[in-house]
Design a protein around this motif. Structure first.
Motif, PDB file in Angstrom:
ATOM      1  N   GLN A  10      -4.401   8.098   6.626  1.00  9.13           N
ATOM      2  CA  GLN A  10      -5.907   7.887   6.387  1.00  9.13           C
ATOM      3  C   GLN A  10      -6.370   6.437   6.461  1.00  9.13           C
ATOM      4  O   GLN A  10      -7.471   6.102   7.102  1.00  9.13           O
ATOM      5  CB  GLN A  10      -6.207   8.584   5.258  1.00  9.13           C
ATOM      6  CG  GLN A  10      -7.997   8.793   4.958  1.00  9.13           C
ATOM      7  CD  GLN A  10      -8.383   9.582   3.800  1.00  9.13           C
ATOM      8  OE1 GLN A  10      -7.672  10.572   3.474  1.00  9.13           O
ATOM      9  NE2 GLN A  10      -9.519   9.155   3.475  1.00  9.13           N
TER      10      GLN A  10
ATOM     11  N   GLY B 266       0.564   5.891  -4.715  1.00 12.16           N
ATOM     12  CA  GLY B 266      -0.335   5.118  -5.777  1.00 12.16           C
ATOM     13  C   GLY B 266       0.746   3.971  -6.188  1.00 12.16           C
ATOM     14  O   GLY B 266       1.641   3.708  -5.530  1.00 12.16           O
TER      15      GLY B 266
ATOM     16  N   ALA C  18       0.912  -1.406   0.048  1.00 15.96           N
ATOM     17  CA  ALA C  18       0.155   0.007  -0.155  1.00 15.96           C
ATOM     18  C   ALA C  18       0.907   1.240   0.191  1.00 15.96           C
ATOM     19  O   ALA C  18       1.848   1.383   0.778  1.00 15.96           O
ATOM     20  CB  ALA C  18      -0.782  -0.052   1.258  1.00 15.96           C
ATOM     21  N   PRO C  19       0.500   2.121  -0.870  1.00 15.91           N
ATOM     22  CA  PRO C  19       1.419   3.264  -1.055  1.00 15.91           C
ATOM     23  C   PRO C  19       1.551   4.167   0.391  1.00 15.91           C
ATOM     24  O   PRO C  19       0.401   4.436   1.126  1.00 15.91           O
ATOM     25  CB  PRO C  19       0.664   4.278  -1.745  1.00 15.91           C
ATOM     26  CG  PRO C  19      -0.262   3.504  -2.674  1.00 15.91           C
ATOM     27  CD  PRO C  19      -0.568   2.354  -1.687  1.00 15.91           C
ATOM     28  N   ARG C  20       2.770   4.698   0.489  1.00 17.70           N
ATOM     29  CA  ARG C  20       3.153   5.162   2.007  1.00 17.70           C
ATOM     30  C   ARG C  20       2.375   6.316   2.241  1.00 17.70           C
ATOM     31  O   ARG C  20       1.791   6.557   3.545  1.00 17.70           O
ATOM     32  CB  ARG C  20       4.597   5.774   1.854  1.00 17.70           C
ATOM     33  CG  ARG C  20       5.380   6.220   2.824  1.00 17.70           C
ATOM     34  CD  ARG C  20       6.998   6.734   2.220  1.00 17.70           C
ATOM     35  NE  ARG C  20       7.187   7.459   1.420  1.00 17.70           N
ATOM     36  CZ  ARG C  20       6.780   8.759   1.497  1.00 17.70           C
ATOM     37  NH1 ARG C  20       6.361   9.429   2.761  1.00 17.70           N
ATOM     38  NH2 ARG C  20       7.191   9.711   0.407  1.00 17.70           N
ATOM     39  N   LYS C  21       2.033   6.942   1.460  1.00 14.86           N
ATOM     40  CA  LYS C  21       1.110   8.602   1.639  1.00 14.86           C
ATOM     41  C   LYS C  21      -0.190   8.285   2.102  1.00 14.86           C
ATOM     42  O   LYS C  21      -0.920   8.894   2.523  1.00 14.86           O
ATOM     43  CB  LYS C  21       1.233   9.441   0.556  1.00 14.86           C
ATOM     44  CG  LYS C  21       2.547  10.087   0.341  1.00 14.86           C
ATOM     45  CD  LYS C  21       2.602  11.127  -0.742  1.00 14.86           C
ATOM     46  CE  LYS C  21       4.000  11.820  -0.713  1.00 14.86           C
ATOM     47  NZ  LYS C  21       4.162  12.739  -2.160  1.00 14.86           N
ATOM     48  N   GLY C  22      -0.962   6.967   1.523  1.00 12.48           N
ATOM     49  CA  GLY C  22      -2.215   6.653   2.225  1.00 12.48           C
ATOM     50  C   GLY C  22      -2.232   6.175   3.577  1.00 12.48           C
ATOM     51  O   GLY C  22      -3.483   5.843   3.987  1.00 12.48           O
ATOM     52  N   ILE C  23      -1.276   5.753   4.252  1.00 13.89           N
ATOM     53  CA  ILE C  23      -0.900   4.896   5.399  1.00 13.89           C
ATOM     54  C   ILE C  23      -1.963   5.709   6.504  1.00 13.89           C
ATOM     55  O   ILE C  23      -2.829   4.843   7.204  1.00 13.89           O
ATOM     56  CB  ILE C  23       0.088   4.652   5.798  1.00 13.89           C
ATOM     57  CG1 ILE C  23       0.958   3.677   4.543  1.00 13.89           C
ATOM     58  CG2 ILE C  23       0.106   3.803   7.182  1.00 13.89           C
ATOM     59  CD1 ILE C  23       0.235   2.385   4.615  1.00 13.89           C
TER      60      ILE C  23
ATOM     61  N   ASP D  42       2.204  10.365  -8.648  1.00 16.33           N
ATOM     62  CA  ASP D  42       3.062  10.165  -7.500  1.00 16.33           C
ATOM     63  C   ASP D  42       2.957   8.884  -6.927  1.00 16.33           C
ATOM     64  O   ASP D  42       2.211   8.318  -6.373  1.00 16.33           O
ATOM     65  CB  ASP D  42       2.677  11.095  -6.246  1.00 16.33           C
ATOM     66  CG  ASP D  42       3.507  11.075  -5.065  1.00 16.33           C
ATOM     67  OD1 ASP D  42       4.466  10.347  -5.011  1.00 16.33           O
ATOM     68  OD2 ASP D  42       3.138  11.863  -4.225  1.00 16.33           O
TER      69      ASP D  42
ATOM     70  N   GLY E   8      -3.791  10.215  -0.877  1.00 15.99           N
ATOM     71  CA  GLY E   8      -2.586   9.351  -0.781  1.00 15.99           C
ATOM     72  C   GLY E   8      -2.535   8.120  -1.323  1.00 15.99           C
ATOM     73  O   GLY E   8      -1.383   7.223  -1.075  1.00 15.99           O
TER      74      GLY E   8
ATOM     75  N   ASP F 239       4.479   7.565  -4.712  1.00 13.16           N
ATOM     76  CA  ASP F 239       4.306   7.327  -3.090  1.00 13.16           C
ATOM     77  C   ASP F 239       2.865   7.453  -2.708  1.00 13.16           C
ATOM     78  O   ASP F 239       2.504   7.075  -1.508  1.00 13.16           O
ATOM     79  CB  ASP F 239       5.251   8.176  -2.399  1.00 13.16           C
ATOM     80  CG  ASP F 239       6.708   8.142  -2.461  1.00 13.16           C
ATOM     81  OD1 ASP F 239       7.006   6.812  -2.587  1.00 13.16           O
ATOM     82  OD2 ASP F 239       7.397   9.002  -2.512  1.00 13.16           O
TER      83      ASP F 239
END
Lengths: 509, 509
Positions: free
Chosen positions: A47, B234, A40-45, B230, B250, B232
């Motif tokens: 949320q 996706g 899973a992409p880092r930036k979504g963790i 991006d 994210g 990070d």
């Protein structure tokens, strides 16, 4: 009778629907956790963790709801319980146990804890990668604080740590575990010492090399198929820390990790997780969709991973059959190695830093170190900040090796980031359960060893399915081991097995 | 004032929490759907679909709950609405619209429909693979029946199909769409006929060959990075039918499919989904965690995928910059091809069977066929069993090609298995929106074409972010296009664009 049955049957229907709904939510959360660990992409963790917290709280609220309390009050009446079939009765008593524990935790507190541990796992991954214990310790402190509070709310058993142990192995106590681990230590430490003095060290030079990742992957899949793992009911992926997760009997997923310079890591990691997966794939269909459709304890679960990994996967017969296949995948790397040499090489006893790569013998010492440290955390007030020092000292004392970094020391395992304190002993319990099971299997399946040497692994899988897998959580761990061997769990089977194996390999008297 | 503000502020807080919870559930369901389409094991699908049904029903119950009704009744009072900031006001009015529609559907009926469509997508995949329309038609019949019932419950607009159209493009009617499609047909059919007669056919022979999958993957990733996607926030995976899914800003995932003998399929599929993804990744943070953090309509969404795929990805400048990179990935296959030749080759107009591989011009005819068939299903009572016959006849009439199998005919698209009737027109709307947008962009960014030819795609991305992406669902589609171009949606921009492009390629008078 019919007048009495009606309310039970009505309550039972509502109860089945409610536990089924909880199981649905937990299955979906299982997919989300799998996803978080496999890419899973880092930036979504951040949320995603909030969303996981929301659904976990919903599941928790159902499990501790007034409706659940009323249904359980009704269904646990002796005259009601006695009318239920075996599955429903177990469903009621197990759910009741969870209810009694969970209802003591305020739902908000639980939700905050879920969000915390969900974020902590990503934080642990980063901390491990960057050898940054200081970056992880704030998470660890909070997680340990929560667990200390949970223990108080659940009620302290003989010691606070006993309360945690009981969650992974129902009924297990520190007294019992101290005894079992004492027995293991009494026989295994002298064995390790004798091995250290032996002049007959296995050659391991052929295990060095560069092993193509795609070839490793193909061989992992081959062995899983041979074990009877059903790829239509599962999949094999990669993650930092290998794991297996049973989402339903039709979807039991495995991960492993491929190290380019160590062919054994993915190999035995895959077989280990494959053992877990066989358990979850072969639970009887009658339990599907209920909370009973999972392993009965972590000790029994680890017995299956450790049995397949070691007692099958690190046996001589296994490699008599499969070494030629392995050689084909890595032309030039293993050409002159005999099955006997390979077997000795993969069973070399060598005190080391990393638990999941340890040999079968010293593995148990890794577990005992964690067990002692966890007792210190919960029974003696050890501060999380002092963990690296304690960890490194214990490794030096017990194994004679000292971690050079926290990444290869206290940060090596994922468990604490998820709050799984009390889990580690399951691995050594698994070794003991596994040894006790396979000793019986060997009596009942006289052809077992020649079957393994012929690559016919399915009779063992069937034997275990009939006695362990199919029951899911329908039987207690103690019932399972007693039905199989006629005895409670003992340490002697594991000690006998290891002594016999290693005396032969190291040509000890 | 303060006396009046207090209750609004309290209701507003509860309203934000409730919509936030629904958004959490929907995000988790999004991950589950992504998983089901990218490799979830076959044997787990049935139970997973039930679990999805359970959570979808939970989300649906919240969205149609008495609490939601009360909060909306309070917050939609003019004196309350006027006190809200722009975001909260939009959140209230959009949620109110959904509430008014959803509350007419019985929750049980909704849950059954979710389970059905969840299972139907797997059934469609199998049916497509095995060219087995008969195996899929029972699902299709049920899904269409449900949609007919939903239309009645929602309320029939001018025609039943108008009710469906409005869901994907708010305010759109069959009258309006008949007019727009009529205008397109009037200019594009003669253009296609002139092209068919042209002697200047592009050479496409160099597009044949065997294109290494790993190289295709690398090039897909390169282009996505160039577009400003991006990684990070996706990931890129494979699926039978390419899609993009925005789980949060994210975590916006893309899938594509790699065909060994057709390098353009994955390439343009990836850019298409990348366009969707840019939209979802660049929504303003103020909308995060709310139902407004998504595209405003499917027409606007498809404008972004189609704009990037065609108006950027199939432009001459783009290939002047990127053809050398493509050549490097496929040594020997494209060595002697010039950018001009490549550009002409990928823009060949050729009536064909598969929508997602159609050229920019005939693509709109594929959409019109689906639009006509969907109108027949919902406004004229066409039976699903008769779909293959109608489909094949319309392809023969409009495109002069006849599917040899249902797999390359009526079974080619995933949409109907998910019940997405009324969605297809979005693609041609997207083409029209996109042409209208890029015409304005070209005026406001005089360097646009030379930037694209230099591989500097970010100014266009920023321009679109400022005018489209950042607003998420805060603005209506009509607001967006009018703010950009000062006009409502028109068909002329697309027709002008296509005429200019193809007259040049085919050297028409």
């Amino acid at each position: 009778m019919s007048h009495n049955e009606q309310p039970a049957s009505d309550a039972l229907q509502r109860f089945r629907a409610l536990t089924g709904k909880i199981k649905h939510f937990d299955e979906l959360l299982g997919v989300i956790y799998w996803d978080m660990r496999t890419g899973a992409p880092r930036k979504g963790i951040a949320q995603r963790s909030e969303a996981v917290g929301t659904l976990s709280a919903e599941s928790f609220k159902l499990a501790t709801s007034a409706e659940m309390g009323e249904l359980l009050a009704e269904l646990t009446k002796p005259e009601q319980l006695s009318q239920l079939n075996e599955i429903d009765r177990r469903l009621v008593t197990e759910t009741h146990k969870d209810y009694e524990r969970n209802r003591r935790i305020p739902p908000d507190m639980y939700q905050q804890y879920v969000v915390l541990t969900s974020q902590a796992e990503s934080a642990w991954e980063e901390a491990k990668e960057n050898n940054d214990f200081d970056g992880f310790v704030p998470y660890l402190e909070k997680i340990i604080d929560y667990n200390r509070k949970f223990i108080e709310l659940w009620g302290v058993k003989a010691t606070p740590y006993d309360t945690l142990l009981d969650m992974y192995e129902p009924g297990l106590t520190t007294v019992e575990l101290d005894r079992l681990f004492g027995e293991l230590r009494a026989r295994l430490v002298p064995l390790a010492e004798a091995i250290a003095k032996s002049e007959h060290k296995p050659d391991t030079s052929f295990l060095e090399g560069t092993f193509d990742k795609e070839a490793q992957k193909r061989f992992s899949k081959l062995i899983l198929k041979q074990m009877g793992y059903d790829f239509d009911a599962g999949r094999l992926d990669e993650s930092v820390h290998p794991f297996a997760t049973g989402l339903s009997t039709g979807d039991v997923r495995i991960t492993t990790r491929y190290l380019p310079n160590d062919v054994t890591s993915a190999l035995f990691g895959t077989i280990h997780e494959g053992g877990h997966a066989l358990y979850e794939q072969n639970i009887m269909p009658e339990l599907a969709g209920t909370p009973l459709s999972t392993g009965t304890s972590m000790g029994i679960h680890e017995s299956q991973s450790r049995l397949w990994e070691n007692m099958v996967g690190r046996s001589l017969g296994f490699w008599q059959r499969y070494l030629p296949d392995l050689k084909k995948e890595f032309p030039g790397l293993l050409d002159d190695v005999s099955a006997e040499q390979f077997y000795r090489g993969i069973n070399v006893v060598q005190p080391s830093l990393i638990r999941i790569e340890a040999d079968e013998l010293t593995y148990n010492l890794h577990i005992m170190i964690r067990y002692e440290i966890e007792k210190m955390l919960f029974n003696e007030g050890l501060s999380p900040r002092d963990l690296p020092e304690v960890w490194n000292r214990k490794y030096t004392e017990a194994l004679g090796v000292t971690p050079g970094t926290n990444a290869e020391g206290v940060l090596q395992d994922v468990h604490w980031s998820g709050g799984a304190f009390g889990y580690f002993p399951s691995y050594s319990l698994g070794n003991m359960y596994g040894a006790q099971m396979i000793a019986t299997a060997r009596e009942q399946l006289p052809e077992l060893d020649s079957q393994i040497a012929a690559g016919n692994l399915l009779p063992l899988k069937e034997w275990l399915t009939e006695r362990v897998y199919r029951y899911g959580k329908l039987l207690d761990p103690s019932d399972i081991i007693e039905r199989i061997s006629g005895k409670p769990l003992e340490s002697t089977y594991l000690c006998d097995y290891l002594e016999q194996k290693y005396k032969e390999i190291y040509k000890l008297a």
